[in-house]
Design a protein around this motif. Structure first.
Motif, PDB file in Angstrom:
ATOM      1  N   LEU A   1      -6.066   8.992  -8.623  1.00 20.13           N
ATOM      2  CA  LEU A   1      -4.660   9.376  -8.775  1.00 20.13           C
ATOM      3  C   LEU A   1      -4.137   9.037 -10.165  1.00 20.13           C
ATOM      4  CD1 LEU A   1      -3.133   8.365  -5.312  1.00 20.13           C
ATOM      5  CD2 LEU A   1      -3.472  10.675  -6.208  1.00 20.13           C
ATOM      6  N   MET A   2      -4.597   7.915 -10.696  1.00 16.22           N
ATOM      7  CA  MET A   2      -4.180   7.524 -12.043  1.00 16.22           C
ATOM      8  C   MET A   2      -4.588   8.591 -13.057  1.00 16.22           C
ATOM      9  SD  MET A   2      -5.688   6.312 -15.049  1.00 16.22           S
ATOM     10  CE  MET A   2      -7.213   5.579 -14.498  1.00 16.22           C
TER      11      MET A   2
ATOM     12  N   ASN B   1       0.393   3.132  -5.481  1.00 15.47           N
ATOM     13  CA  ASN B   1      -0.033   4.316  -6.247  1.00 15.47           C
ATOM     14  C   ASN B   1       1.126   5.250  -6.595  1.00 15.47           C
ATOM     15  OD1 ASN B   1      -2.912   3.863  -6.393  1.00 15.47           O
ATOM     16  ND2 ASN B   1      -2.968   4.248  -4.180  1.00 15.47           N
ATOM     17  N   GLU B   2       2.339   4.845  -6.231  1.00 10.26           N
ATOM     18  CA  GLU B   2       3.505   5.673  -6.531  1.00 10.26           C
ATOM     19  C   GLU B   2       3.961   5.471  -7.979  1.00 10.26           C
ATOM     20  OE1 GLU B   2       5.138   7.906  -4.753  1.00 10.26           O
ATOM     21  OE2 GLU B   2       3.880   7.711  -2.975  1.00 10.26           O
ATOM     22  N   LYS B   3       4.571   6.510  -8.527  1.00  7.09           N
ATOM     23  CA  LYS B   3       5.068   6.437  -9.909  1.00  7.09           C
ATOM     24  C   LYS B   3       6.454   5.787  -9.904  1.00  7.09           C
ATOM     25  CE  LYS B   3       4.194  10.896 -10.799  1.00  7.09           C
ATOM     26  NZ  LYS B   3       4.044  12.136 -11.613  1.00  7.09           N
TER      27      LYS B   3
ATOM     28  N   ASN C   1       2.539   5.138 -12.352  1.00  9.17           N
ATOM     29  CA  ASN C   1       2.260   4.096 -11.369  1.00  9.17           C
ATOM     30  C   ASN C   1       1.690   2.878 -12.098  1.00  9.17           C
ATOM     31  OD1 ASN C   1      -0.446   4.651 -11.860  1.00  9.17           O
ATOM     32  ND2 ASN C   1      -0.791   5.693  -9.912  1.00  9.17           N
TER      33      ASN C   1
ATOM     34  N   ALA D   1      -5.943   0.100  -5.972  1.00  4.56           N
ATOM     35  CA  ALA D   1      -5.207   1.142  -6.702  1.00  4.56           C
ATOM     36  C   ALA D   1      -6.164   2.290  -7.010  1.00  4.56           C
ATOM     37  CB  ALA D   1      -4.625   0.564  -7.990  1.00  4.56           C
ATOM     38  N   SER D   2      -5.682   3.508  -6.856  1.00  3.27           N
ATOM     39  CA  SER D   2      -6.540   4.690  -6.963  1.00  3.27           C
ATOM     40  C   SER D   2      -6.773   5.115  -8.411  1.00  3.27           C
ATOM     41  CB  SER D   2      -5.922   5.852  -6.184  1.00  3.27           C
ATOM     42  OG  SER D   2      -6.633   7.051  -6.418  1.00  3.27           O
TER      43      SER D   2
ATOM     44  N   GLU E   1       0.814  -1.221   0.000  1.00  8.93           N
ATOM     45  CA  GLU E   1       0.000   0.000   0.000  1.00  8.93           C
ATOM     46  C   GLU E   1       0.847   1.271   0.000  1.00  8.93           C
ATOM     47  OE1 GLU E   1      -0.285  -1.782   4.263  1.00  8.93           O
ATOM     48  OE2 GLU E   1      -0.262  -2.494   2.169  1.00  8.93           O
TER      49      GLU E   1
ATOM     50  N   SER F   1      -1.667   3.390 -13.989  1.00  8.11           N
ATOM     51  CA  SER F   1      -1.467   4.252 -15.160  1.00  8.11           C
ATOM     52  C   SER F   1      -0.854   3.461 -16.309  1.00  8.11           C
ATOM     53  CB  SER F   1      -0.555   5.435 -14.811  1.00  8.11           C
ATOM     54  OG  SER F   1      -1.124   6.244 -13.817  1.00  8.11           O
TER      55      SER F   1
END
Length: 353
Positions: free
Chosen positions: A91-92, A52-54, A64, A87-88, A48, A67
């Motif tokens: 945010l994507m 969601n991090e790139k 991420n 996964a968000s 977690e 994406s």
């Protein structure tokens, strides 16, 4: 949330990330599960903390995992990441928008129809939430406005340009009996370019797309864009770079079936065309309309019109506009004025010491 996990990595971590990319690109969620666990083990971070991090490098950008699933058109991995790792989606969308990679346009451009079917309902929820958030705030996001100006085609226009009629059919069915948003409305005329899907289809020279748009969706091929170009001028321009006979077939279809006005700016159409077969067709159709002209005649005529009158000649004869009008017929659009043309001698420079 930035790219906090994009710092220096061990060779093992880099190898796992490469395998994660390959797994997403091949749309294999089973391998993806194992690789995410392995990356968590090597980095010492909980899933977690980085889901969601790139962390995936794609050319000069970082994406991420979700994406990258959208970027690759991977429906199964897209659903798997949301369902199993939460996964968000929000945010994507944000990440891709900021990187000028608007996800819906990407999906339509690439023809990812399977992904579109699961992506689009979530996209509408995202748009609704975004609008609600903007309504609550009086702050104008100027970066969003500038970004929207940079988009030259709507998502559905991307689909048409790339020949993805299944995408067009999906939106038509999705909004059956309802008003579709402009970004996916087939008949929408872009406020900046003045073009609709019909004119975009003309750019491609794809007869099957042109026919489908007209016969199945009654697309309007009579639209004139902001540059005062109609269907024929667009086809003439594009055919200079691609001499495919499909452009000729499009010309014939639009003339004989759709009944687009072939006399509109016919001079420009002929001057733009370079293929002799295309030129002969247009000249023939114009003749049927009572317009006897040819590309060669127009080229000679425009050469005469473009020949400048030298100031020296005017000075030598000291003629005014009334005399010029005997040679060049006066029209309301003429830039000439009725005042006599005079030439002043250059003034001597006064130098102060």
């Amino acid at each position: 949330m930035g790219c906090s996990n994009c710092g220096s990595r061990t060779s093992r971590e880099e190898e796992v990330l490469c395998r994660i990319k390959l797994s997403i690109k091949s749309d294999n969620p089973i391998n993806l599960k194992e690789l995410i666990s392995l990356f968590s083990y090597y980095t010492g971070h909980k899933v977690e903390e980085f889901i969601n991090e790139k962390i995936l490098r794609v050319k000069k950008k970082y994406l991420n995992l979700l994406s990258y699933a959208v970027w690759s058109g991977s429906k199964n991995c897209f659903e798997y990441l949301i369902k199993n790792y939460e996964a968000s989606f929000y945010l994507m969308e944000q990440f891709l928008d900021k990187d000028a990679c608007e996800p819906l346009s990407r999906i339509c451009k690439k023809g990812y129809i399977d992904l579109l079917e699961v992506f689009y309902p979530k996209h509408l929820e995202y748009q609704k939430a975004l609008k609600s958030k903007q309504d609550e705030s009086y702050t104008i996001d100027f970066s969003f406005v500038v970004h929207s100006l940079e988009i030259q085609l709507t998502p559905i226009q991307h689909a048409v340009r790339n020949g993805h009629m299944r995408i067009v059919k999906y939106f038509d069915k999705f909004y059956e009996g309802e008003e579709a948003p402009n970004e996916v409305k087939l008949h929408y005329i872009d406020e900046f370019s003045g073009e609709n899907c019909a004119l975009v289809a003309c750019q491609t020279g794809n007869l099957s797309i042109v026919k489908a748009l007209y016969e199945e969706y009654n697309a309007d091929f009579h639209v004139i864009n902001k540059r005062k170009e109609g269907a024929f001028q667009i086809i003439a321009t594009e055919s200079k770079y691609n001499e495919s006979l499909e452009y000729l077939e499009c010309l014939m279809y639009l003339t004989d079936v759709v009944k687009v006005d072939i006399t509109y700016m016919y001079e420009e159409t002929l001057l733009l065309l370079e293929n002799k077969v295309f030129i002969k067709f247009i000249e023939g159709r114009l003749k049927e309309k009572g317009i006897l002209t040819s590309k060669k005649e127009l080229e000679n005529l425009f050469k005469i019109k473009k020949s400048p009158i030298k100031p020296k000649d005017l000075k030598d004869f000291n003629i005014n506009i009334e005399e010029i009008s005997r040679i060049i017929p006066f029209s309301a659009e003429s830039e000439f004025q009725s005042d006599p043309i005079t030439f002043k001698e250059p003034k001597e420079e006064i130098v102060l010491f």
